[in-house]
Design a protein around this motif. Sequence first.
Motif, PDB file in Angstrom:
ATOM      1  N   GLY A   1       0.737  -1.077   0.023  1.00  0.00           N
ATOM      2  CA  GLY A   1       0.081   0.118  -0.077  1.00  0.00           C
ATOM      3  C   GLY A   1       0.853   1.261   0.076  1.00  0.00           C
ATOM      4  N   CYS A   2       1.923   1.302  -0.894  1.00  0.00           N
ATOM      5  CA  CYS A   2       2.854   2.469  -0.665  1.00  0.00           C
ATOM      6  C   CYS A   2       2.347   3.638  -1.569  1.00  0.00           C
ATOM      7  CB  CYS A   2       4.189   1.705  -1.276  1.00  0.00           C
ATOM      8  SG  CYS A   2       5.091   0.643  -0.023  1.00  0.00           S
ATOM      9  N   ALA A   3       1.506   3.395  -2.546  1.00  0.00           N
ATOM     10  CA  ALA A   3       1.267   4.433  -3.415  1.00  0.00           C
ATOM     11  C   ALA A   3       0.039   4.344  -4.310  1.00  0.00           C
ATOM     12  CB  ALA A   3       2.441   4.747  -4.458  1.00  0.00           C
ATOM     13  N   ASP A   4      -0.638   5.559  -4.528  1.00  0.00           N
ATOM     14  CA  ASP A   4      -1.623   5.389  -5.496  1.00  0.00           C
ATOM     15  C   ASP A   4      -1.363   5.391  -6.928  1.00  0.00           C
ATOM     16  OD1 ASP A   4      -3.846   6.088  -3.247  1.00  0.00           O
ATOM     17  OD2 ASP A   4      -2.262   7.679  -3.019  1.00  0.00           O
ATOM     18  N   ILE A   5      -0.399   5.989  -7.316  1.00  0.00           N
ATOM     19  CA  ILE A   5       0.012   5.639  -8.692  1.00  0.00           C
ATOM     20  C   ILE A   5       1.528   5.561  -8.870  1.00  0.00           C
ATOM     21  CG2 ILE A   5       0.482   7.175 -10.849  1.00  0.00           C
ATOM     22  CD1 ILE A   5      -1.479   9.225  -9.869  1.00  0.00           C
ATOM     23  N   LEU A   6       1.651   4.201  -9.389  1.00  0.00           N
ATOM     24  CA  LEU A   6       2.845   3.846  -9.899  1.00  0.00           C
ATOM     25  C   LEU A   6       3.619   4.372 -11.056  1.00  0.00           C
ATOM     26  CD1 LEU A   6       2.283   0.053  -8.933  1.00  0.00           C
ATOM     27  CD2 LEU A   6       3.061   1.753  -7.451  1.00  0.00           C
ATOM     28  N   GLN A   7       5.042   4.782 -10.888  1.00  0.00           N
ATOM     29  CA  GLN A   7       5.603   5.518 -12.074  1.00  0.00           C
ATOM     30  C   GLN A   7       6.947   4.854 -12.324  1.00  0.00           C
ATOM     31  OE1 GLN A   7       5.864   8.792  -9.107  1.00  0.00           O
ATOM     32  NE2 GLN A   7       4.453  10.007 -10.578  1.00  0.00           N
ATOM     33  N   PRO A   8       6.965   3.626 -12.888  1.00  0.00           N
ATOM     34  CA  PRO A   8       8.017   3.017 -13.475  1.00  0.00           C
ATOM     35  C   PRO A   8       8.520   3.646 -14.527  1.00  0.00           C
ATOM     36  CG  PRO A   8       5.875   1.643 -13.983  1.00  0.00           C
ATOM     37  CD  PRO A   8       5.521   2.915 -13.419  1.00  0.00           C
ATOM     38  N   ASP A   9       9.974   3.657 -14.835  1.00  0.00           N
ATOM     39  CA  ASP A   9      10.573   4.260 -15.908  1.00  0.00           C
ATOM     40  C   ASP A   9      10.792   2.977 -16.720  1.00  0.00           C
ATOM     41  OD1 ASP A   9      12.732   6.948 -16.617  1.00  0.00           O
ATOM     42  OD2 ASP A   9      12.602   5.270 -17.717  1.00  0.00           O
ATOM     43  N   VAL A  10      10.243   3.076 -17.986  1.00  0.00           N
ATOM     44  CA  VAL A  10      10.482   2.028 -18.913  1.00  0.00           C
ATOM     45  C   VAL A  10      11.904   1.750 -19.400  1.00  0.00           C
ATOM     46  CG1 VAL A  10       9.754   3.126 -20.883  1.00  0.00           C
ATOM     47  CG2 VAL A  10       9.303   0.799 -20.774  1.00  0.00           C
ATOM     48  N   GLY A  11      12.957   2.694 -19.367  1.00  0.00           N
ATOM     49  CA  GLY A  11      14.055   2.694 -19.671  1.00  0.00           C
ATOM     50  C   GLY A  11      15.005   2.159 -18.224  1.00  0.00           C
ATOM     51  N   TRP A  12      14.349   2.041 -16.998  1.00  0.00           N
ATOM     52  CA  TRP A  12      15.133   1.564 -15.886  1.00  0.00           C
ATOM     53  C   TRP A  12      14.537   0.224 -15.192  1.00  0.00           C
ATOM     54  CZ3 TRP A  12      14.781   7.095 -13.342  1.00  0.00           C
ATOM     55  CH2 TRP A  12      15.475   8.004 -14.066  1.00  0.00           C
ATOM     56  N   CYS A  13      13.364   0.176 -15.572  1.00  0.00           N
ATOM     57  CA  CYS A  13      12.445  -0.998 -14.506  1.00  0.00           C
ATOM     58  C   CYS A  13      12.425  -2.351 -15.051  1.00  0.00           C
ATOM     59  CB  CYS A  13      10.883  -0.476 -14.479  1.00  0.00           C
ATOM     60  SG  CYS A  13      10.118  -0.823 -15.965  1.00  0.00           S
TER      61      CYS A  13
END
Length: 395
Positions: free
Chosen positions: A283-295
């Motif tokens: 339950g850490c976040a409402d919006i996840l923000q992966p970076d496609v160049g890093w994840c």
Amino acid sequence: MAAPTITDIRAYVLRGGGADYHDQDGPHWIDDHIATPMARYPGYRESRQSFGLNVLGTLVVVVEASDGSSGFAVTTGGEPAAWIVEKHLSRFVLGATVTDLSRIWDQMYSSTLFYGRKGLVLNAISGVDLALWDLLGHVRAEPVYAMIGGAVRDEQPCYATGARPDLAVEFGFLGGKLPLHHGPAEGADGFAANLRLLAEMRAATGPDAWLAYDCWMSLDADYAIRLAHAAAEHGLRWLEEPLPPDDYWGYAAVRKALPPGMLLTTGEHEATRWGFRLLAEMGCADILQPDVGWCGGLTELLRISALADAHGLLVVPHGSSVYSYHFAFGQHNSPFSEFLMMAPAADEVIPMFHPQLLGEPVPEHGRLRIGQLDAPGFGVTLDPGLALARPYRRE
Ligand SMILES: C[C@H](O)[C@H](O)CC(=O)C(=O)O
Ligand SMILES: [Mg+2]
């Protein structure tokens, strides 16, 4: 008909902006006096470059196939990532068929577990994965978004990250995400200055524009919660990445303590479905923000997105230009995108990975149109005038 095979993979490095967007020359809003975990040391406060935020530079991965097609991708990673690609990952790519994305991903990830899992190794894996998607798009003469299931909307609204949300709103963006300038080490004066800037931007943008604060891992839970409550009167829509990415427990606690309606976002420094599983399940976040160049690249981002959807979470990738756009158009839980304002004063809309790519689309009136992505692969080419260097060669 047999699919073409991959005949070559090469890793190059580049300096000066682009995919390593912190690697800017001269004064730039993205480097100067921004709150960071290093700001507790006064000598590292004025510029993020002082502690080495730009040490890596851009990694360029180029792949070629037996039918004469080629693909490429850029991400952050520079020389150390180029070494990983040439000396280690290349063996899983050479000779494979161009459709072997899942097997190549699994082999790159599994073979690097003993020194990888997150960070630079995942940047390198991401670069290879994105180059392979670009190659497949060229082999099939299809845009990547079409190969992963097509678009669920024709236009994608964007918010702008930068120093001038007021201008971003004039340009047609949903609103702006400001960098936080002062962290806990700058005390009550810094706290007041953070609120003052937010109040000024609210006055300049009007009541309806989105405003968010990107804290880039610089706070502690107490400061984050106090800032969120004080910022509520200025309509702060979300607080981004307030804590170091390993503090999953802190994120869960901050999220529970936020004022009603305010969102917590994070994930740009997280990697793989396993990292995002922790964020989702704790339950850490409402919006996840992966970076496609890093994840982990697009192959892994699609898995992260499915996992997030099952938890009712939005996935709004961090930056990453075309690599994010091709993903976001096809996901109902990615209803808007980030656009990083890379002009030094954030006062004009220029391509996010300027000056590296040709054909890189930018939002018009704050929106991207699906037609802007209608070209094979990711639809961009490397500027042939760039000073590419190849520091390592596979054996
Ligand atoms: C502005 C932030 O400090 C960082 O440079 C970019 C970022 O985290 C984001 O776009 O999100
Ligand atoms: Mg951020």
